[in-house]
Design an enzyme around this catalytic site. Structure first.
Site, short mmCIF file in Angstrom:
data_model
loop_
_atom_site.label_atom_id
_atom_site.label_comp_id
_atom_site.label_asym_id
_atom_site.label_seq_id
_atom_site.Cartn_x
_atom_site.Cartn_y
_atom_site.Cartn_z
N GLU A 181 0.85 -1.19 0.00
CA GLU A 181 0.00 0.00 0.00
C GLU A 181 0.89 1.24 0.00
O GLU A 181 2.03 1.21 0.46
CB GLU A 181 -0.87 0.04 1.27
CG GLU A 181 -2.06 -0.88 1.23
CD GLU A 181 -3.18 -0.38 0.32
OE1 GLU A 181 -3.40 0.84 0.22
OE2 GLU A 181 -3.83 -1.24 -0.29
N ARG A 198 -14.91 0.73 6.09
CA ARG A 198 -16.16 0.79 5.30
C ARG A 198 -17.35 0.51 6.22
O ARG A 198 -18.07 -0.46 6.04
CB ARG A 198 -16.12 -0.23 4.17
CG ARG A 198 -15.17 0.10 3.04
CD ARG A 198 -15.47 1.43 2.33
NE ARG A 198 -16.81 1.53 1.82
CZ ARG A 198 -17.18 1.22 0.58
NH1 ARG A 198 -16.31 0.77 -0.28
NH2 ARG A 198 -18.43 1.38 0.21
#
Length: 123
Positions: free
Chosen positions: A80, A118
């Protein structure tokens, strides 16, 4: 019967520590949940892309996935981007599969501390 379409399923999880054992358990737990919640079988899966936070270097999630039967599926690992404030020790997954589910019916899976990424999605 509806013809299968290619859909992408997202998922993420976290580890407390950077150990091979913990990365393996977390990766396998996440993939199993993604498959179950989307009623996928092995032959539905086209490919899987994994990314990890820079703090996770003890194991490749792709190697962990092979341990539960994904060895014949194209798998790719990447790091990432090191964004300040990003979720630490996070494993993210983008799984491509054939399914008859509508895009809105795909169940993305966020486990452990990654649930906060999320919180707009159903559990």
């Amino acid at each position: 019967m509806t013809s299968p379409l290619v859909r992408a399923v997202r998922g993420a999880t976290t580890c407390e520590h950077d150990t091979s054992e913990e990365v393996t358990v977390a990766t396998q737990e996440l993939l199993t949940a993604m498959m179950e919640r989307n009623e996928l079988v092995h032959d539905d899966v086209i490919s899987i892309i994994f990314t990890t936070s820079i703090a996770l270097t003890s194991a490749f999630p792709a190697t962990c996935a092979r341990g539960i039967g994904f060895g014949d599926i194209p798998l790719l690992c990447a790091s990432e981007i090191n964004v300040p404030g990003a979720m630490p020790k996070c494993i993210r997954v983008l799984l491509h599969a054939y399914t008859t589910r509508a895009r809105v019916d795909v169940r993305h899976v966020y486990l452990r501390n990654a649930q906060s990424l999320r919180d707009d999605l159903p559990g």
